[in-house]
Scaffold this motif. Structure first.
Motif, mmCIF file in Angstrom:
data_model
loop_
_atom_site.group_PDB
_atom_site.id
_atom_site.type_symbol
_atom_site.label_atom_id
_atom_site.label_comp_id
_atom_site.label_asym_id
_atom_site.label_seq_id
_atom_site.Cartn_x
_atom_site.Cartn_y
_atom_site.Cartn_z
ATOM 1 N N PRO A 32 0.815 -1.205 0.000
ATOM 2 C CA PRO A 32 0.000 0.000 0.000
ATOM 3 C C PRO A 32 0.855 1.263 0.000
ATOM 4 N N ASN A 33 0.311 2.298 -0.575
ATOM 5 C CA ASN A 33 0.925 3.623 -0.534
ATOM 6 C C ASN A 33 0.008 4.556 0.242
ATOM 7 N N PRO A 34 0.539 5.645 0.813
ATOM 8 C CA PRO A 34 -0.311 6.579 1.554
ATOM 9 C C PRO A 34 -1.432 7.164 0.706
ATOM 10 N N ASN A 35 -1.253 7.249 -0.609
ATOM 11 C CA ASN A 35 -2.299 7.818 -1.460
ATOM 12 C C ASN A 35 -3.383 6.813 -1.830
ATOM 13 N N GLY A 36 -3.273 5.584 -1.334
ATOM 14 C CA GLY A 36 -4.321 4.591 -1.526
ATOM 15 C C GLY A 36 -4.094 3.654 -2.688
ATOM 16 N N SER A 37 -3.104 3.913 -3.544
ATOM 17 C CA SER A 37 -2.844 3.010 -4.657
ATOM 18 C C SER A 37 -1.974 1.859 -4.193
ATOM 19 N N SER A 38 -1.842 0.848 -5.037
ATOM 20 C CA SER A 38 -1.049 -0.322 -4.660
ATOM 21 C C SER A 38 -0.001 -0.608 -5.711
ATOM 22 N N ASN A 39 1.146 -1.073 -5.289
ATOM 23 C CA ASN A 39 2.212 -1.508 -6.183
ATOM 24 C C ASN A 39 2.552 -2.941 -5.853
ATOM 25 N N SER A 40 3.031 -3.669 -6.834
ATOM 26 C CA SER A 40 3.464 -5.040 -6.588
ATOM 27 C C SER A 40 4.778 -5.025 -5.821
ATOM 28 N N SER A 41 4.955 -5.904 -4.880
ATOM 29 C CA SER A 41 6.214 -6.025 -4.140
ATOM 30 C C SER A 41 6.399 -7.475 -3.742
ATOM 31 N N GLN A 42 7.422 -7.738 -2.981
ATOM 32 C CA GLN A 42 7.665 -9.102 -2.532
ATOM 33 C C GLN A 42 6.550 -9.540 -1.595
ATOM 34 N N SER A 43 6.336 -10.833 -1.524
ATOM 35 C CA SER A 43 5.315 -11.384 -0.639
ATOM 36 C C SER A 43 5.654 -11.087 0.815
ATOM 37 N N ILE A 44 4.646 -10.724 1.597
ATOM 38 C CA ILE A 44 4.831 -10.412 3.007
ATOM 39 C C ILE A 44 4.313 -11.589 3.812
ATOM 40 N N TYR A 54 1.770 0.180 6.120
ATOM 41 C CA TYR A 54 0.511 0.889 6.301
ATOM 42 C C TYR A 54 0.678 2.066 7.267
ATOM 43 N N GLY A 55 1.919 2.444 7.553
ATOM 44 C CA GLY A 55 2.174 3.593 8.417
ATOM 45 C C GLY A 55 1.966 3.312 9.894
ATOM 46 N N LEU A 56 1.941 2.045 10.270
ATOM 47 C CA LEU A 56 1.714 1.645 11.658
ATOM 48 C C LEU A 56 2.952 0.938 12.199
ATOM 49 N N TYR A 104 -4.346 2.954 5.326
ATOM 50 C CA TYR A 104 -3.081 3.600 5.651
ATOM 51 C C TYR A 104 -3.213 4.450 6.924
ATOM 52 N N GLY A 105 -2.391 4.117 7.930
ATOM 53 C CA GLY A 105 -2.361 4.856 9.188
ATOM 54 C C GLY A 105 -3.516 4.583 10.127
ATOM 55 N N GLU A 106 -4.337 3.592 9.817
ATOM 56 C CA GLU A 106 -5.544 3.391 10.611
ATOM 57 C C GLU A 106 -6.007 1.937 10.606
ATOM 58 N N VAL A 107 -6.538 1.509 11.740
ATOM 59 C CA VAL A 107 -7.213 0.233 11.862
ATOM 60 C C VAL A 107 -8.577 0.545 12.465
ATOM 61 N N SER A 108 -9.646 0.127 11.793
ATOM 62 C CA SER A 108 -10.999 0.404 12.288
ATOM 63 C C SER A 108 -11.755 -0.910 12.478
ATOM 64 N N ASP A 109 -12.920 -0.799 13.102
ATOM 65 C CA ASP A 109 -13.784 -1.972 13.342
ATOM 66 C C ASP A 109 -13.035 -3.118 14.014
ATOM 67 N N VAL A 110 -12.166 -2.791 14.947
ATOM 68 C CA VAL A 110 -11.334 -3.790 15.619
ATOM 69 C C VAL A 110 -12.178 -4.622 16.583
ATOM 70 N N SER A 111 -11.917 -5.922 16.600
ATOM 71 C CA SER A 111 -12.461 -6.792 17.636
ATOM 72 C C SER A 111 -11.363 -7.767 18.029
ATOM 73 N N GLY A 112 -11.332 -8.137 19.298
ATOM 74 C CA GLY A 112 -10.346 -9.097 19.779
ATOM 75 C C GLY A 112 -9.203 -8.498 20.583
ATOM 76 N N ILE A 113 -9.246 -7.167 20.833
ATOM 77 C CA ILE A 113 -8.215 -6.523 21.646
ATOM 78 C C ILE A 113 -8.902 -5.717 22.745
ATOM 79 N N ILE A 127 -7.505 2.142 15.884
ATOM 80 C CA ILE A 127 -6.134 2.599 16.116
ATOM 81 C C ILE A 127 -5.813 3.576 14.988
ATOM 82 N N HIS A 128 -5.171 4.702 15.329
ATOM 83 C CA HIS A 128 -4.866 5.706 14.313
ATOM 84 C C HIS A 128 -3.484 6.287 14.549
ATOM 85 N N ARG A 129 -2.768 6.511 13.454
ATOM 86 C CA ARG A 129 -1.469 7.178 13.554
ATOM 87 C C ARG A 129 -1.327 8.142 12.393
ATOM 88 N N ASP A 130 -1.142 9.410 12.722
ATOM 89 C CA ASP A 130 -0.905 10.413 11.686
ATOM 90 C C ASP A 130 0.504 10.244 11.148
#
Length: 174
Positions: A32-44, A54-56, A104-113, A127-130
């Protein structure tokens, strides 16, 4: 006749499992990129390596992640080896199954923590991080609390018991 239909059912089941596994693996290839587009990269392979993309910080999750999946819309599921506790500024409980939505920079609708505040356990919902911020903001419903991002730089060790503190070289459980 029953064995032929059983073979077809088994084949369809394997085909379904393979296609879901293939989808999950191919989605891990997206960076992921901060602007919301995606590029191919190595498998994570490790979700801890995915979080910084994702900026976290990578230390938001404990060290006992068994597997994870991430869909195109950002919905994710994380499975831990077992439920556990981690002590940051507060005591945090991670359920064996965690889910939410990642952007990017955010996790929403979290359950399990859950985090322990005073004497009660509260569910973390987001969770949010500017970008460029030195803090991570955790949401509990409409309320939030900012913690220094430095706490989450390293992947924390998972504990099977809630530890309150150390006294005379021994750990006191709550």
């Amino acid at each position: 006749m029953a064995s032929a239909s059983a073979q077809i059912s088994l084949y369809l089941l394997l085909l379904t499992l393979f296609s879901k596994t293939h989808l999950t693996l191919s989605l891990r290839d997206l960076k992921p990129n901060p602007n919301g587009s995606s590029n191919s990269s190595q498998s994570i392979a490790d979700v801890h390596d995915l979080l910084p993309q994702y900026g976290l910080p990578k230390g938001l999750l404990p060290n006992n992640v068994k597997s994870y999946s991430l869909t195109e819309d950002g919905s994710f599921e994380i499975f831990l080896e077992s439920p556990c506790y981690v002590h940051f500024d507060q005591l945090v409980y991670y359920n064996k199954h965690i889910k939410g939505k990642l952007s990017y920079g955010e996790v929403s609708d979290v359950s399990g923590i859950q985090a322990k505040k005073l004497f009660i356990w509260v569910s973390v919902t987001g969770i949010h991080r500017d970008k460029g911020s030195d803090s991570v903001e955790f949401y509990v419903g409409a309320l939030s609390e900012k913690l220094p991002a430095k706490q989450f730089e390293d992947i924390p060790d998972c504990k099977n018991k809630a530890c309150h503190g150390i006294r005379s070289g021994s750990v006191e459980s709550i």
